[in-house]
Design an enzyme around this catalytic site. Structure first.
Site, PDB file in Angstrom:
ATOM      1  N   TYR A  43       0.685  -1.142  -0.217  1.00 39.27           N
ATOM      2  CA  TYR A  43       0.440   0.256   0.147  1.00 39.27           C
ATOM      3  C   TYR A  43       1.076   1.614   0.443  1.00 39.27           C
ATOM      4  O   TYR A  43       0.463   2.219  -0.586  1.00 39.27           O
ATOM      5  CB  TYR A  43      -0.910   0.017   1.089  1.00 39.27           C
ATOM      6  CG  TYR A  43      -2.181   1.019   1.090  1.00 39.27           C
ATOM      7  CD1 TYR A  43      -2.929   1.172   0.585  1.00 39.27           C
ATOM      8  CD2 TYR A  43      -1.481   2.227   2.286  1.00 39.27           C
ATOM      9  CE1 TYR A  43      -4.009   2.451   0.887  1.00 39.27           C
ATOM     10  CE2 TYR A  43      -2.251   3.584   2.013  1.00 39.27           C
ATOM     11  CZ  TYR A  43      -3.393   3.292   1.138  1.00 39.27           C
ATOM     12  OH  TYR A  43      -4.965   3.989   1.105  1.00 39.27           O
ATOM     13  N   ASP A  44       2.308   1.215   0.793  1.00 40.43           N
ATOM     14  CA  ASP A  44       2.621   2.828   0.887  1.00 40.43           C
ATOM     15  C   ASP A  44       3.508   2.641  -0.118  1.00 40.43           C
ATOM     16  O   ASP A  44       4.628   3.631  -0.343  1.00 40.43           O
ATOM     17  CB  ASP A  44       3.893   2.072   1.387  1.00 40.43           C
ATOM     18  CG  ASP A  44       3.153   2.078   3.564  1.00 40.43           C
ATOM     19  OD1 ASP A  44       1.880   2.716   3.894  1.00 40.43           O
ATOM     20  OD2 ASP A  44       3.970   2.176   4.369  1.00 40.43           O
ATOM     21  N   SER A  89     -31.252  16.919  17.239  1.00 38.44           N
ATOM     22  CA  SER A  89     -30.314  16.036  19.264  1.00 38.44           C
ATOM     23  C   SER A  89     -31.094  14.952  19.073  1.00 38.44           C
ATOM     24  O   SER A  89     -32.949  14.550  18.305  1.00 38.44           O
ATOM     25  CB  SER A  89     -29.655  16.510  19.863  1.00 38.44           C
ATOM     26  OG  SER A  89     -30.476  17.891  21.105  1.00 38.44           O
ATOM     27  N   GLU A 121     -30.620   0.852  17.004  1.00 33.97           N
ATOM     28  CA  GLU A 121     -28.833   1.407  16.454  1.00 33.97           C
ATOM     29  C   GLU A 121     -28.864   1.914  17.824  1.00 33.97           C
ATOM     30  O   GLU A 121     -28.365   2.131  18.639  1.00 33.97           O
ATOM     31  CB  GLU A 121     -29.099   2.579  15.546  1.00 33.97           C
ATOM     32  CG  GLU A 121     -29.346   2.575  14.611  1.00 33.97           C
ATOM     33  CD  GLU A 121     -29.452   3.954  14.086  1.00 33.97           C
ATOM     34  OE1 GLU A 121     -28.964   4.375  13.694  1.00 33.97           O
ATOM     35  OE2 GLU A 121     -29.925   3.333  12.519  1.00 33.97           O
ATOM     36  N   LYS A 123     -25.915   3.251  19.822  1.00 29.72           N
ATOM     37  CA  LYS A 123     -25.928   4.839  20.326  1.00 29.72           C
ATOM     38  C   LYS A 123     -24.033   5.439  20.661  1.00 29.72           C
ATOM     39  O   LYS A 123     -23.940   4.648  21.209  1.00 29.72           O
ATOM     40  CB  LYS A 123     -26.577   5.121  21.246  1.00 29.72           C
ATOM     41  CG  LYS A 123     -26.157   7.275  20.880  1.00 29.72           C
ATOM     42  CD  LYS A 123     -26.902   7.727  22.546  1.00 29.72           C
ATOM     43  CE  LYS A 123     -26.977   9.551  22.117  1.00 29.72           C
ATOM     44  NZ  LYS A 123     -26.069  10.071  22.402  1.00 29.72           N
ATOM     45  N   ASP A 125     -20.749   6.573  20.700  1.00 28.00           N
ATOM     46  CA  ASP A 125     -19.948   7.819  22.084  1.00 28.00           C
ATOM     47  C   ASP A 125     -19.222   8.971  21.628  1.00 28.00           C
ATOM     48  O   ASP A 125     -18.057   8.075  22.081  1.00 28.00           O
ATOM     49  CB  ASP A 125     -19.886   7.024  23.324  1.00 28.00           C
ATOM     50  CG  ASP A 125     -19.664   8.378  24.620  1.00 28.00           C
ATOM     51  OD1 ASP A 125     -19.967   9.181  23.982  1.00 28.00           O
ATOM     52  OD2 ASP A 125     -19.405   8.016  25.757  1.00 28.00           O
ATOM     53  N   GLU A 180     -21.064   9.766  13.454  1.00 26.32           N
ATOM     54  CA  GLU A 180     -20.082  10.221  14.501  1.00 26.32           C
ATOM     55  C   GLU A 180     -18.751   9.240  14.541  1.00 26.32           C
ATOM     56  O   GLU A 180     -18.498   8.408  14.064  1.00 26.32           O
ATOM     57  CB  GLU A 180     -20.759   8.902  15.788  1.00 26.32           C
ATOM     58  CG  GLU A 180     -20.756   8.736  16.962  1.00 26.32           C
ATOM     59  CD  GLU A 180     -21.403  10.504  17.709  1.00 26.32           C
ATOM     60  OE1 GLU A 180     -22.895  10.416  16.868  1.00 26.32           O
ATOM     61  OE2 GLU A 180     -21.479  10.485  19.031  1.00 26.32           O
ATOM     62  N   LYS A 297     -35.300   4.408  16.272  1.00 27.89           N
ATOM     63  CA  LYS A 297     -36.268   4.806  15.501  1.00 27.89           C
ATOM     64  C   LYS A 297     -37.325   4.532  13.882  1.00 27.89           C
ATOM     65  O   LYS A 297     -37.350   3.167  14.092  1.00 27.89           O
ATOM     66  CB  LYS A 297     -34.868   5.426  13.894  1.00 27.89           C
ATOM     67  CG  LYS A 297     -33.907   6.307  14.232  1.00 27.89           C
ATOM     68  CD  LYS A 297     -32.543   6.362  13.688  1.00 27.89           C
ATOM     69  CE  LYS A 297     -31.240   6.807  14.565  1.00 27.89           C
ATOM     70  NZ  LYS A 297     -29.829   7.276  13.562  1.00 27.89           N
ATOM     71  N   LYS A 321     -30.770   5.516  26.605  1.00 25.10           N
ATOM     72  CA  LYS A 321     -28.968   5.889  27.698  1.00 25.10           C
ATOM     73  C   LYS A 321     -28.823   3.974  28.268  1.00 25.10           C
ATOM     74  O   LYS A 321     -29.807   3.797  28.839  1.00 25.10           O
ATOM     75  CB  LYS A 321     -29.909   6.754  28.770  1.00 25.10           C
ATOM     76  CG  LYS A 321     -29.954   7.947  27.934  1.00 25.10           C
ATOM     77  CD  LYS A 321     -28.463   8.370  27.099  1.00 25.10           C
ATOM     78  CE  LYS A 321     -27.545   9.343  27.490  1.00 25.10           C
ATOM     79  NZ  LYS A 321     -26.428  10.528  26.974  1.00 25.10           N
ATOM     80  N   CYS A 438      16.135  -0.103  40.315  1.00 20.24           N
ATOM     81  CA  CYS A 438      14.853  -0.322  41.163  1.00 20.24           C
ATOM     82  C   CYS A 438      14.047  -1.828  40.679  1.00 20.24           C
ATOM     83  O   CYS A 438      13.741  -1.801  39.069  1.00 20.24           O
ATOM     84  CB  CYS A 438      14.346   0.783  40.855  1.00 20.24           C
ATOM     85  SG  CYS A 438      12.382   1.084  41.553  1.00 20.24           S
TER      86      CYS A 438
HETATM   87  S1  IVH Z   1     -29.697   9.925  14.869  1.00 20.02           S
HETATM   88  C1  IVH Z   1     -32.047  12.978  14.322  1.00 20.02           C
HETATM   89  N1  IVH Z   1     -28.883   7.465  15.640  1.00 20.02           N
HETATM   90  O1  IVH Z   1     -26.104  10.891  19.470  1.00 20.02           O
HETATM   91  C2  IVH Z   1     -31.763  12.246  14.580  1.00 20.02           C
HETATM   92  N2  IVH Z   1     -27.323   9.547  16.490  1.00 20.02           N
HETATM   93  O2  IVH Z   1     -28.374  13.513  20.046  1.00 20.02           O
HETATM   94  C3  IVH Z   1     -30.006  12.714  15.844  1.00 20.02           C
HETATM   95  N3  IVH Z   1     -25.676   9.475  18.203  1.00 20.02           N
HETATM   96  O3  IVH Z   1     -24.535  13.865  18.890  1.00 20.02           O
HETATM   97  C4  IVH Z   1     -29.233  11.413  15.698  1.00 20.02           C
HETATM   98  N4  IVH Z   1     -24.708   7.452  16.872  1.00 20.02           N
HETATM   99  O4  IVH Z   1     -24.185  11.521  16.381  1.00 20.02           O
HETATM  100  C5  IVH Z   1     -28.429   8.973  16.291  1.00 20.02           C
HETATM  101  N5  IVH Z   1     -27.478   5.999  15.878  1.00 20.02           N
HETATM  102  C6  IVH Z   1     -27.834   7.380  16.204  1.00 20.02           C
HETATM  103  C7  IVH Z   1     -26.160   8.036  17.112  1.00 20.02           C
HETATM  104  C8  IVH Z   1     -26.748   8.794  17.597  1.00 20.02           C
HETATM  105  C9  IVH Z   1     -24.947   8.056  18.337  1.00 20.02           C
HETATM  106  C10 IVH Z   1     -24.986  10.986  18.345  1.00 20.02           C
HETATM  107  C11 IVH Z   1     -25.565  12.175  17.467  1.00 20.02           C
HETATM  108  C12 IVH Z   1     -25.786  13.383  18.445  1.00 20.02           C
HETATM  109  C13 IVH Z   1     -26.257  12.550  19.585  1.00 20.02           C
HETATM  110  C14 IVH Z   1     -28.674  12.670  19.461  1.00 20.02           C
END
Ligand code: IVH
Length: 678
Positions: A43-44, A89, A121, A123, A125, A180, A297, A321, A438
């Site tokens: 690759y390099d 958010s 999905e 979430k 961090d 993210e 969602k 959460k 040591c």
């Molecule tokens: S949906 C309208 N899906 O969580 C939809 N957010 O406040 C808005 N995040 O900073 C976000 N994983 O970046 C969504 N699977 C995921 C996520 C996700 C991480 C973060 C997003 C935002 C915070 C939501």
């Protein structure tokens, strides 16, 4: 050289195009699919070919060229970037009841009793970003900011290896991808370990590290951080809209974007989604990245549209959460740990407590500045957090619970293991043991020597190192190569086969590459990357050991601290004796200095200054090396040429004052073009 636009031969354009496609493909296979087809070296090699071609024909460079991954010119500040659609958010759910209420609200709003299909999905961090692709090309990367306007971080986003610079297949006319940016836990731990060894404060958690890396004004610094991206949605779209969110995620994947499909599941109703949440919570500990919840969602996009948004959050999604990885406990006492480099760090002994499913009985306090900042005392009730690091950290004191019997944590003056006096340098946050013999330092040095990046002695982990020391079988690193089977038989549960394997692993390590040996020696501030630089420059331990401070500091990327540390290491009689012993015992890394391919700069010292436009500093130095020359960081009477780009300052002045020949970038390139001056 003329400043006319260049005429690029068709064959060159085609070769460039071919290299770009090959590099994009291999990058995708490696960083997105995790299925590389070629070695890193191969690759390099392709990348070098591309860089050379672009150096010769700068008009070939485009924002989507794989060369942009290494980071371009630093910025003064980030420019504002307005989002095509607001970056919303999410509302939070903390209990099952919150999720059931979410489902009731949705059905009520839609006026239906029919079950709603949800997509679940993870979430991640990390840090939210928006990537805009126009005609498949990445044209902008932006932070969330206030949701309406973020900051333009395009240059930094381009350095993230799994961000495609060009989309594949049936990409739309325009799409703003929401994603993210995050960092894998093992990368986070590795970087923090390095910071601790260098006496720097570790990053608090992977999110802070990702956020800090993304907001560097110098994209080359971002390029050095192993950031990753995972996409979960879109903003503006000009093109065919999919019917479901699941189809949208599949589209993103088909276009070459990373989506965490492995952890994404479709749930026929809210009860299935609740079950998914519990499953994901159980898997949380096994994941190689941090998640702080699950996002639920509404899957059908027409329903999403109908539900719409409230002021800042959509009605069709919610973040469930996870329980925080924090717990309250009592700090019972403090023990001191001595690292390989003599760094003494305080560790809190805690009353055992369950933190998000894991029993915790000790936590890092980092250093005495941190102890002062937290105002933590022995006997205090504290909050501990597991934030991705191997060692949990004390994050806060519950001052209300103080009884008045708490005691201050004294700064130690002597090593807790060998009693040598401790010393703390002005720019460091930890005191260090100065005792060269040591035992605590020896133990850590042995572990480092045997580690994967070091001599890679397989099987010789911490447990065996402990036994070697406990049984007095080793008193130095060199003693590893003097071990006999009889000695190993004194270990607990050591059989013939295991002993043979261990001895074979030790023997095999004798021919590890020189860079591994240099790293294994544990010279302060010399990590794997610096070790490789030193090998490139010196080629053998002999040559390296006689390098002066001035020689070393002349190497780009080696600063005063590193140069000083290397010189001190080789000046110490004890270290010289160790190297001689290792050599006598047969430790002989193959010499591997890259042979220069030309001699046009043989014996010449070249300094680059100013913001170079025709090549990067690294490429310039590579070219110098290829022609048998030496690139240096500072101008002196010994400098043969100074290559000055726009904005060159004090180095250029000094060169002129010393009468050193100053070359433009083009003149330098002419100088190293064979045939013209030979
Ligand atoms: S949906 C309208 N899906 O969580 C939809 N957010 O406040 C808005 N995040 O900073 C976000 N994983 O970046 C969504 N699977 C995921 C996520 C996700 C991480 C973060 C997003 C935002 C915070 C939501």
């Amino acid at each position: 050289m003329s400043s006319q636009p260049e005429k690029i031969p068709v064959a060159i354009r085609e070769r460039h195009q071919q290299l770009c496609s090959q590099l994009h493909r291999h990058n995708y296979l490696y960083h997105t699919l995790d299925q590389p087809e070629i070695s890193d070296t191969e690759y390099d090699r392709l990348l070098q070919q591309l860089l050379l071609l672009e150096r010769e024909y700068p008009d070939l460079v485009s924002p989507t060229s794989p060369s942009q991954r290494v980071g371009s010119t630093p910025l003064d500040k980030f420019l504002p970037a307005a989002h095509g659609e607001p970056m919303l958010s999410l509302e939070n759910a903390f209990t099952t009841d919150d999720l059931l209420a979410f489902d009731v609200r949705i059905k009520r709003f839609l006026g239906t009793a029919v079950e709603i299909e949800y997509l679940c999905e993870p979430k991640l961090d990390g840090v939210a970003v928006a990537l805009t692709y126009e005609k498949g090309k990445l044209i902008r990367g932006a932070t969330r900011g206030d949701g309406t306007t973020g900051e333009d971080i395009t240059q930094n986003v381009r350095t993230i290896r799994n961000v495609p610079l060009q989309l594949h297949n049936d990409f739309p006319e325009l799409v703003e991808v929401r994603a993210e940016v995050y960092i894998h836990l093992d990368d986070f731990r590795r970087l923090n370990q390095l910071r601790r060894e260098n006496g720097e404060s570790p990053f608090a958690n992977p999110r802070n590290l990702a956020a800090g890396s993304l907001r560097q004004l110098d994209p080359r610094l971002t390029a050095e951080r192993p950031l990753k991206i995972s996409c979960y949605g879109i903003g503006r779209l000009i093109g065919q809209a999919p019917q479901t969110h699941q189809q949208l995620l599949e589209n993103l994947t088909r276009w070459g974007l990373q989506v965490n499909l492995a952890e994404t599941h479709c749930a026929a109703n809210i009860n299935v989604a609740i079950h998914q949440y519990q499953q994901l919570l159980e898997r949380r500990e096994q994941l190689t990245y941090e998640i702080d919840g699950m996002v639920v969602k509404v899957n059908h996009r027409d329903l999403q549209e109908e539900l719409g948004v409230k002021s800042r959050t959509p009605r069709w999604a919610i973040a469930c959460k996870f329980p925080p990885r924090q717990a309250e406990t009592v700090l019972e006492s403090v023990r001191l740990q001595v690292g390989r480099t003599g760094a003494v760090t305080p560790v809190a002994n805690l009353a055992s407590v369950n933190v998000g499913g894991v029993n915790v009985s000790s936590a890092s306090l980092h250093n005495w500045d941190e102890i002062e900042r937290l105002d933590v005392h022995i006997g205090d009730t504290v909050i501990v957090e597991r934030a991705g690091d191997v060692i949990p950290a004390v994050v806060r004191v519950v001052k209300d619970k103080r009884t008045g019997t708490e005691q201050a944590i004294p700064r130690p003056s002597h090593c807790p293991v060998c009693s040598s006096p401790l010393m703390q340098e002005v720019d460091e946050v930890v005191p260090r043991c100065q005792g060269i013999d040591c035992p605590a330092r020896l133990k850590e040095s042995l572990k480092h020597f045997c580690s994967r990046g070091g001599m890679d002695i397989q099987g010789m982990g911490g447990r065996y190192v402990d036994q070697l020391l406990h049984l007095n079988l080793v008193g130095s690193i060199a003693d590893l190569y003097r071990l006999k089977k009889e000695g190993l038989f004194q270990f607990e549960r050591m059989g013939e086969k295991l002993a043979d394997n261990l001895l074979a692993a030790i023997d095999n390590s004798k021919n590890r590459p020189l860079a591994n040996l240099i790293f294994a020696l544990g010279i302060r501030h010399v990590g794997s990357h610096t070790a490789r630089l030193l090998v490139q420059q010196y080629g053998s331990l002999d040559k390296l050991s006689s390098a002066t401070y001035e020689d070393l500091i002349a190497i780009h990327e080696i600063g005063p601290q590193v140069a000083g540390s290397i010189v001190n290491f080789f000046a110490a009689e004890k270290n010289r004796a160790l190297l001689a012993e290792l050599s006598e015992l047969g430790v002989a890394p193959p010499t591997e200095k890259r042979q220069p391919s030309g001699k046009l700069l043989a014996g010449k010292t070249i300094v680059f200054t100013g913001s170079l436009e025709r090549f990067t500093r690294k490429e310039g130095e590579e070219l110098v090396m290829q022609q048998g020359g030496r690139a240096s960081g500072s101008v002196s009477g010994k400098t043969d040429y100074v290559v000055a780009g726009p904005g060159a300052g004090s180095k250029l002045d000094k060169a002129r004052a010393l009468g050193v020949t100053v070359l433009s970038e083009d003149e330098f390139l002419e100088l190293i073009t064979p045939g013209e001056n030979q």
